[in-house]
Motif scaffolding. Structure first.
Motif, PDB file in Angstrom:
ATOM      1  N   GLU A  87      -4.237  52.049  48.052  1.00 20.94           N
ATOM      2  CA  GLU A  87      -3.381  53.995  48.478  1.00 20.94           C
ATOM      3  C   GLU A  87      -2.315  54.115  48.674  1.00 20.94           C
ATOM      4  OE1 GLU A  87      -4.539  57.621  50.281  1.00 20.94           O
ATOM      5  OE2 GLU A  87      -5.947  55.605  49.482  1.00 20.94           O
ATOM      6  N   LEU A  88      -1.833  52.679  48.923  1.00 17.96           N
ATOM      7  CA  LEU A  88      -0.256  53.331  48.967  1.00 17.96           C
ATOM      8  C   LEU A  88       0.395  53.609  47.261  1.00 17.96           C
ATOM      9  CD1 LEU A  88       0.802  49.557  50.730  1.00 17.96           C
ATOM     10  CD2 LEU A  88       0.523  52.354  51.903  1.00 17.96           C
ATOM     11  N   LYS A  89       0.045  52.842  46.603  1.00 11.83           N
ATOM     12  CA  LYS A  89       0.451  53.304  45.456  1.00 11.83           C
ATOM     13  C   LYS A  89       0.025  54.823  44.746  1.00 11.83           C
ATOM     14  CE  LYS A  89      -0.721  49.116  43.295  1.00 11.83           C
ATOM     15  NZ  LYS A  89      -1.479  47.220  42.471  1.00 11.83           N
ATOM     16  N   ARG A  90      -0.875  55.467  45.050  1.00 15.64           N
ATOM     17  CA  ARG A  90      -1.653  56.836  44.897  1.00 15.64           C
ATOM     18  C   ARG A  90      -0.024  57.814  45.924  1.00 15.64           C
ATOM     19  NH1 ARG A  90      -4.621  60.888  47.021  1.00 15.64           N
ATOM     20  NH2 ARG A  90      -4.479  59.609  49.058  1.00 15.64           N
ATOM     21  N   GLY A  91       0.536  57.061  46.694  1.00 18.27           N
ATOM     22  CA  GLY A  91       1.562  57.078  47.264  1.00 18.27           C
ATOM     23  C   GLY A  91       2.744  57.358  46.881  1.00 18.27           C
ATOM     24  N   GLY A  92       2.547  56.736  45.768  1.00 18.65           N
ATOM     25  CA  GLY A  92       4.435  56.610  45.389  1.00 18.65           C
ATOM     26  C   GLY A  92       4.964  54.858  45.263  1.00 18.65           C
ATOM     27  N   ILE A  93       3.887  54.514  46.091  1.00 15.64           N
ATOM     28  CA  ILE A  93       4.560  53.219  46.740  1.00 15.64           C
ATOM     29  C   ILE A  93       4.725  52.111  45.786  1.00 15.64           C
ATOM     30  CG2 ILE A  93       4.604  50.587  48.681  1.00 15.64           C
ATOM     31  CD1 ILE A  93       5.598  54.323  49.185  1.00 15.64           C
ATOM     32  N   ASN A  94       5.661  51.409  44.754  1.00 13.39           N
ATOM     33  CA  ASN A  94       4.878  50.607  43.344  1.00 13.39           C
ATOM     34  C   ASN A  94       5.736  49.456  43.393  1.00 13.39           C
ATOM     35  OD1 ASN A  94       3.311  52.170  42.000  1.00 13.39           O
ATOM     36  ND2 ASN A  94       4.586  53.309  42.114  1.00 13.39           N
ATOM     37  N   GLU A  95       6.927  49.971  43.856  1.00 13.57           N
ATOM     38  CA  GLU A  95       7.778  48.413  43.880  1.00 13.57           C
ATOM     39  C   GLU A  95       7.515  47.156  44.918  1.00 13.57           C
ATOM     40  OE1 GLU A  95      10.560  47.561  42.104  1.00 13.57           O
ATOM     41  OE2 GLU A  95      10.214  49.669  41.420  1.00 13.57           O
ATOM     42  N   ASN A  96       7.748  45.768  44.248  1.00 14.82           N
ATOM     43  CA  ASN A  96       6.637  44.676  45.328  1.00 14.82           C
ATOM     44  C   ASN A  96       7.911  44.694  47.006  1.00 14.82           C
ATOM     45  OD1 ASN A  96       5.396  43.896  43.109  1.00 14.82           O
ATOM     46  ND2 ASN A  96       6.868  42.692  42.293  1.00 14.82           N
ATOM     47  N   ARG A  97       8.847  45.265  46.480  1.00 14.28           N
ATOM     48  CA  ARG A  97       9.552  44.887  47.656  1.00 14.28           C
ATOM     49  C   ARG A  97       9.462  45.819  48.834  1.00 14.28           C
ATOM     50  NH1 ARG A  97      14.172  48.500  49.112  1.00 14.28           N
ATOM     51  NH2 ARG A  97      13.831  49.012  47.510  1.00 14.28           N
ATOM     52  N   ASP A  98       9.270  47.502  48.534  1.00 17.88           N
ATOM     53  CA  ASP A  98       8.332  48.221  49.082  1.00 17.88           C
ATOM     54  C   ASP A  98       7.176  47.623  50.027  1.00 17.88           C
ATOM     55  OD1 ASP A  98      10.755  50.083  48.804  1.00 17.88           O
ATOM     56  OD2 ASP A  98       9.516  50.894  47.340  1.00 17.88           O
TER      57      ASP A  98
END
Length: 276
Positions: free
Chosen positions: A160-171
């Motif tokens: 779900e985070l990826k769907r919102g544009g979160i892709n970086e391991n740090r994030d």
């Protein structure tokens, strides 16, 4: 980046490996591979690699130059930076080392790759492997069931985070820290220190109730995100805080009723001992 650390056996010899889920690659300890191919112990294999690296660089080979390092567990139980290479690089290494075991080793590598591909197409294989691993480590069936469910919920949360544009391991790490801090009062580092952990996985050292509340925090965040469709780090952070707050309020209510703190200093050693 999700990682899976383990030992793979080739002809009764341990080879340290690590799966990188983001790159979808196995990484192998160079020294362990050389030890197998040359029938040398660890110290001799390490010396062999030191000499070979110099020769490869002189020949203009990229193998030594592109070699990565990961922290891997040594025989003394401690973690050290270790030279590692992926499957393709292992095959190049084999070409540089005269060995009767080259062909059997190639077949072994193919088998390792097939295991991961099979698990991708049939997740039940992964689940059964995880079950066996936790049972061998001595966890109770109740704890194992909770842990496996938490893995599933964690995946839904990160998807779900990826769907919102979160892709970086740090994030992902930042958001996990925020979620953990809100519901438990500790960020991940503080939580691990409280449980006297170092490299160990925090979730593998949670009690049943801690796992349940962590699942509640992630599930709540996932469901809120599905309804609100946050975009970017700022909006997603707000969503995670709201979801984790649900778990925080549940924790506080349970603690008020029981008079005891849910956040426990117990780690896996104590948790497994309590079941006996």
């Amino acid at each position: 980046m999700e990682k899976e650390n383990s030992l793979k056996i080739f002809e009764n010899k341990n080879i340290r490996v690590e799966w990188n889920a983001d790159k979808e690659k196995w990484y192998f300890s160079v020294v362990d591979v050389i030890g197998v191919l040359t029938d040398n112990d660890y110290l001799r294999a390490r010396k062999y690699w030191s000499v070979l690296k110099v020769r490869l660089k002189e020949e203009g080979s990229q193998l030594a130059t592109n070699c990565s390092q990961l922290k891997m567990k040594s025989s003394d139980g401690k973690y050290y930076n270790t030279d590692v290479i992926d499957t393709e690089q292992v095959l190049r290494l084999i070409q540089s080392i005269p060995s009767k075991k080259a062909e059997p080793f190639k077949l072994w590598l193919a088998k390792i790759g097939k295991e991961r591909i099979d698990e991708t197409y049939d997740p039940e294989i992964t689940i059964n492997r995880a079950l066996d691993t936790y049972r061998k480590k001595g966890y109770s069936e109740d704890w194992i069931n909770q842990r496996l469910k938490s893995i599933d919920i964690r995946k839904e949360f990160t998807d779900e985070l990826k769907r919102g544009g979160i892709n970086e391991n740090r994030d992902f790490a930042i958001l996990t820290n925020i979620l953990t801090k809100v519901w438990s009062g500790y960020d991940v580092k503080e939580y691990k220190q409280f449980k006297n952990l170092k490299k160990e996985n925090l979730r593998d050292n949670m009690t049943n109730m801690e796992i349940v509340l962590n699942m509640l925090a992630e599930t709540s965040s996932t469901e809120i995100a599905k309804k609100t469709n946050p975009k970017g780090m700022t909006e997603t952070k707000s969503t995670v805080i709201k979801g984790a707050t649900v778990a925080k309020e549940a924790r506080e209510k349970i603690e008020k009723e029981t008079g005891e703190s849910i956040i426990s200093s117990q780690n896996a050693k104590e948790i497994k001992r309590l079941k006996k």
